[in-house]
Design a protein around this motif. Structure first.
Motif, mmCIF file in Angstrom:
data_model
loop_
_atom_site.group_PDB
_atom_site.id
_atom_site.type_symbol
_atom_site.label_atom_id
_atom_site.label_comp_id
_atom_site.label_asym_id
_atom_site.label_seq_id
_atom_site.Cartn_x
_atom_site.Cartn_y
_atom_site.Cartn_z
ATOM 1 N N GLU A 26 37.928 33.610 38.946
ATOM 2 C CA GLU A 26 37.585 35.018 39.129
ATOM 3 C C GLU A 26 38.508 35.703 40.115
ATOM 4 O OE1 GLU A 26 33.407 36.901 39.318
ATOM 5 O OE2 GLU A 26 33.943 36.616 41.432
ATOM 6 N N ILE A 27 38.811 35.021 41.198
ATOM 7 C CA ILE A 27 39.632 35.607 42.255
ATOM 8 C C ILE A 27 40.737 34.632 42.646
ATOM 9 C CG2 ILE A 27 37.980 34.776 43.988
ATOM 10 C CD1 ILE A 27 38.802 37.020 45.814
ATOM 11 N N SER A 28 41.926 35.163 42.886
ATOM 12 C CA SER A 28 43.030 34.350 43.398
ATOM 13 C C SER A 28 43.510 34.947 44.710
ATOM 14 C CB SER A 28 44.188 34.291 42.403
ATOM 15 O OG SER A 28 44.901 35.513 42.388
ATOM 16 N N ILE A 29 43.903 34.072 45.629
ATOM 17 C CA ILE A 29 44.510 34.499 46.881
ATOM 18 C C ILE A 29 45.825 33.753 47.027
ATOM 19 C CG2 ILE A 29 44.268 34.697 49.388
ATOM 20 C CD1 ILE A 29 41.273 34.634 49.075
ATOM 21 N N GLU A 30 46.876 34.503 47.289
ATOM 22 C CA GLU A 30 48.210 33.915 47.428
ATOM 23 C C GLU A 30 48.816 34.388 48.738
ATOM 24 O OE1 GLU A 30 51.200 33.829 44.046
ATOM 25 O OE2 GLU A 30 52.127 35.331 45.370
ATOM 26 N N LYS A 31 49.375 33.450 49.495
ATOM 27 C CA LYS A 31 49.980 33.808 50.780
ATOM 28 C C LYS A 31 51.324 33.096 50.924
ATOM 29 C CE LYS A 31 48.959 34.299 55.725
ATOM 30 N NZ LYS A 31 49.066 35.759 55.717
ATOM 31 N N LYS A 32 52.328 33.847 51.375
ATOM 32 C CA LYS A 32 53.659 33.299 51.587
ATOM 33 C C LYS A 32 53.933 33.187 53.079
ATOM 34 C CE LYS A 32 55.520 35.226 47.296
ATOM 35 N NZ LYS A 32 56.549 36.099 46.677
#
Length: 369
Positions: free
Chosen positions: A50-56
């Motif tokens: 449902e939800i994605s979180i991406e961090k660089k």
């Protein structure tokens, strides 16, 4: 894969994205964080369907590659070594996490099995722009009224509607409703979307400033980026309840009371009824006073508050927690509570600023008749 990075930065990023790791699932890959090391950075991604979180984050990448590691375990562990520089090296079955003179091995899964989700270019999406602190505030004012059960999935989200330079937000769970309005800086088009409450909560966690934030939305997807962190979320489909069909137009009883008095009385009463299922409290409104009472197997509490009454006297029973949540969300010294009958929905709002309004259904009991 091999990279070196600051433990504090890695721990913070892991904790942030792990919020999107699935908790109860038959697919173990959804419990993972995907690590992708390339160029001069590391990208961490979690997605639960449902939800994605991406961090660089910045990392010294010595060997490029990608893999998946159990999200909660990895996040918890790297948090314990956040004070050190961390080196991560992979082999065919897992990763070695090295710090000072120590080393820990953790099993991994193939990144080839990680699900791909649609994150089309934001240039193709509608958007609205507003201040970070304004969005964070409005989320805190309404999200607690979203439903939590699976029987009505649409009500697990909040309606966000942009029109005439305003953002109107509505949330309800079948027993209470929250409505809030604030300004937007810019909007590409009038928009109406239903965003999951969980997504709004995660967005609010990222916000901590007065900069502008742009919220992109397509037919079924929302996207937000803040400080190298990107949240993508599915949107709920369906016709949301119209608040105009629920909020009363006129009232027969209006009561103005100090917000602090209501909070203090309810918090004291909650001690007595903390083990009761419905958190039931009775309000007896008469003679310029509100008498709040609550009973339980432990005993009884009775609180008296001074109030300005305009209209008919009234007795009404309600869920004390719902009342407390709404009053705490208001922020003026005086609050206005408006009633019709002991079995009709009643509303709460600030005395002056009408940007936030709450509606609660009372309980049907003989005590209020």
């Amino acid at each position: 894969m091999k990279f070196i990075c600051d433990g504090m930065i890695l721990a913070d990023a892991s904790l942030t994205v792990s919020k999107a790791c699935a908790v109860r699932t038959t697919n173990p890959i959804l419990e993972c964080i995907k690590l992708k090391a390339e160029n001069d950075g590391l990208t961490l991604t979690a997605y639960d369907g449902e939800i994605s979180i991406e961090k660089k984050i910045i990392a010294d990448v010595l060997e490029e590659g990608e893999l998946c590691v159990t999200g909660k375990t990895f996040a918890d562990f790297v948090n314990k070594i956040s004070a050190f520089e961390v080196t991560v090296v992979s082999d065919e079955t897992g990763i070695f996490i090295r710090y000072t003179d120590s080393e820990t091995y953790m099993q991994t899964l193939s990144a080839a099995d990680y699900p791909k989700f649609n994150t089309s270019d934001n240039a193709d999406k509608d958007y609205f722009t507003m201040k970070e602190n304004t969005l964070k505030n409005i989320i805190s004012k309404i999200v607690f009224c979203c439903a939590t059960d699976e029987s009505r999935p649409l009500l697990k989200g909040a309606l966000l509607e942009t029109k005439d330079g305003k953002l109107n937000v509505t949330a309800l769970d079948g027993v209470r409703m929250a409505c809030a309005t604030c300004d937007v800086e810019e909007s590409s088009v009038d928009m109406k979307i239903v965003c999951p409450a969980r997504t709004l909560t995660e967005i609010a966690r990222m916000l901590d400033g007065e900069d502008d934030i742009k919220i992109y939305a397509s037919k079924n997807m929302l996207s937000v980026e803040v400080q190298n962190t990107v949240i993508n979320s599915r949107l709920y489909a369906g016709e949301f309840v119209k608040k105009e069909n629920i909020f009363p137009i006129d009232f027969t009883t209006r009561v103005t009371v100090k917000r602090a008095d209501v909070i203090e009385s309810l918090e004291r009463a909650s001690v007595m009824i903390r083990n009761e299922k419905n958190n039931r409290v009775l309000l007896d409104i008469k003679n310029g006073k509100i008498v709040l009472s609550a009973n339980s197997g432990m005993g009884k509490v009775e609180e008296t508050m001074n109030a300005d009454l305009d209209g008919k006297e009234l007795k009404i029973v309600m869920n004390g927690k719902f009342l407390l949540d709404a009053v705490k969300a208001l922020d003026e010294e005086q609050v206005l509570i408006s009633f019709n009958t002991s079995v009709s929905p009643f509303t709460l709002e600030n005395l002056e600023d009408k940007a936030y309004q709450y509606l609660i259904l009372p309980m049907r009991t003989r005590a209020a008749e």
